[in-house]
Design a protein around this motif. Structure first.
Motif, PDB file in Angstrom:
ATOM      1  N   ASP A 162      53.061  56.243  53.758  1.00  0.00           N
ATOM      2  CA  ASP A 162      51.726  56.123  54.344  1.00  0.00           C
ATOM      3  C   ASP A 162      51.536  54.773  55.032  1.00  0.00           C
ATOM      4  O   ASP A 162      51.010  54.709  56.156  1.00  0.00           O
ATOM      5  CB  ASP A 162      50.656  56.310  53.260  1.00  0.00           C
ATOM      6  N   ASN A 186      53.956  62.718  56.997  1.00  0.00           N
ATOM      7  CA  ASN A 186      53.552  61.778  58.039  1.00  0.00           C
ATOM      8  C   ASN A 186      54.332  61.933  59.334  1.00  0.00           C
ATOM      9  O   ASN A 186      53.777  61.714  60.421  1.00  0.00           O
ATOM     10  CB  ASN A 186      53.721  60.341  57.536  1.00  0.00           C
ATOM     11  N   ARG A 227      50.936  53.955  59.100  1.00  0.00           N
ATOM     12  CA  ARG A 227      49.857  53.126  59.654  1.00  0.00           C
ATOM     13  C   ARG A 227      50.409  52.015  60.545  1.00  0.00           C
ATOM     14  O   ARG A 227      49.861  51.711  61.617  1.00  0.00           O
ATOM     15  CB  ARG A 227      49.013  52.534  58.521  1.00  0.00           C
ATOM     16  N   ALA A 268      56.143  62.643  51.331  1.00  0.00           N
ATOM     17  CA  ALA A 268      55.147  61.940  52.149  1.00  0.00           C
ATOM     18  C   ALA A 268      55.715  61.554  53.508  1.00  0.00           C
ATOM     19  O   ALA A 268      54.987  61.521  54.514  1.00  0.00           O
ATOM     20  CB  ALA A 268      54.645  60.707  51.422  1.00  0.00           C
TER      21      ALA A 268
END
Length: 384
Positions: A163, A193, A167, A189
């Motif tokens: 995560d 993403n 970003r 994850a």
């Protein structure tokens, strides 16, 4: 013939098999290569690497230094060696600059890029940072500005990073981000993403073929690049694992060629990435219980050898050999092959416990580890 000679003979036989299973007339691009001397004792030798690459049709590779004893300050000496190795093999070895965020990373990155480095290598576990570290912002901004790829460690030894990495990538987008080791530190994850996001890639440098089968079912084939992680990953194991798992997942020849060469070549040549399609592979794996047992014991053996146990104190190779002897398993040719590899593995491990010379002991242990890994690959892919 002693156990070292028998191991080399076995590896050469499987080398021929690995080369035969490559798509015809397909070069290979290895996206993850280390050269130098690591503080853990591992050595990546340029001449050995070039010999390996030429033997397996590996036309180009991304290369960077290890976590070197003289890494301070700023990996400068190690980065200079990487540039020199690449200059001596132009077109074959494409150098990346390795950075330490504690020691003038932008200055070192700029210096090496000006000298011909083709990308940036980041290792958050070894250099003790995470993707939410504000010092990464200018590194990613520089990569975006200079249009060079970043390869970042995504294997063991980290908390979840997907995560925060996403970003960071939203703010500064280099032309390519390669997540090493299939992103297994945070694979679900990572896929959430990045699956379907053009310009983000995952390399195949993992230990277990099961990790690759999981990657393929989560990430489109256009986002996967072949990598060995030399000197930790070795041939013929690495290529055999990548090719067999990709075929088991349903890659067609064009997708396999892209995995082996085309996708990484586009990154190296500064071309736009191919549009991602859909992941391949099943959510469930049906596998004979015999091979599951063997794989389980070999996983235990791998951990012991990584930790440099001088002998098989738990008898796990013996358990794997006993599983090969199940005459009712219906897979005699495959288990006979495994047995042959495991007998030599056992003998090498025993040799390591008997020799006094540290160099000879280390050679025997690493030979046993290579054979354990080969047997682990076979235990998953022979019956796939």
């Amino acid at each position: 013939m002693d156990s070292i000679d028998r191991a080399n003979e076995l590896l050469e036989r499987y080398a021929q098999l690995a080369r035969a299973e490559l798509p015809v007339d397909t070069p290979v691009f290895d996206a993850h290569i280390h050269l130098g001397n690591d503080i853990d004792g591992m050595v990546g030798d340029r001449d050995e690497l070039l010999e390996i690459q030429r033997a397996y049709g590996i036309a180009r590779s991304f290369v960077f230094c290890l976590d070197e004893p003289d890494r301070r300050p700023a990996f400068t000496a190690a980065n200079d060696r990487t540039l020199a190795y690449a200059a001596a093999a132009p077109g074959e070895l494409l150098p990346f600059v390795r950075l330490d965020l504690d020691e003038r990373p932008i200055e070192e990155a700029t210096r090496c890029l000006d000298l011909g480095a083709r990308g940036i290598k980041l290792h958050p576990r070894a250099q003790r940072f995470l993707p939410d570290d504000p010092r990464l912002e200018p590194v990613f901004a520089l990569a975006a500005e200079r249009r060079v790829p970043i390869l970042i460690h995504g294997g063991r030894g980290l908390p979840p990073i997907a995560d925060s990495l996403a970003r960071l990538l939203d703010r500064h987008c280099p032309p390519a981000l390669i997540v090493a080791h299939a992103g297994i530190v945070d694979l679900a994850a990572m896929a959430r993403n990045f699956a379907g996001r053009a310009g983000v890639f995952f390399d195949t440098s993992v230990w277990s073929p099961l990790d690759l089968l999981d990657l393929y079912r989560l990430v489109p084939p256009e986002q996967v690049v072949y990598a060995s992680d030399y000197p930790y990953g070795r041939q013929p194991n690495s290529l055999l694992m990548a090719v067999r798992t990709a075929r088991a997942a349903g890659f067609d020849d064009s997708q396999l060629r892209a995995l082996l060469h085309g996708t990484a070549a586009r990154i190296a040549d500064g071309l736009e990435p191919a549009a991602p399609t859909s992941p391949r592979g099943a959510n469930q794996l049906s596998h004979p219980v015999t091979f599951l047992r063997i794989h389980q014991y070999l996983t235990m053996a791998s951990a012991m050898l990584w930790l440099r146990h001088t002998s098989d104190t738990y008898g796990v190779i013996g358990l794997a050999l006993n599983a090969c002897d199940e005459r009712s398993n219906g897979h005699r040719p495959q288990t006979d092959q495994l047995r042959e590899v495991l007998v030599v593995t056992r003998d090498l491990w025993e040799l390591a416990s008997q020799v006094e010379d540290e160099t000879a002991r280390r050679r025997a242990q690493r030979g046993a580890l290579r054979l354990v890994h080969l047997a682990s690959v076979l235990s998953v892919t022979d019956a796939a």
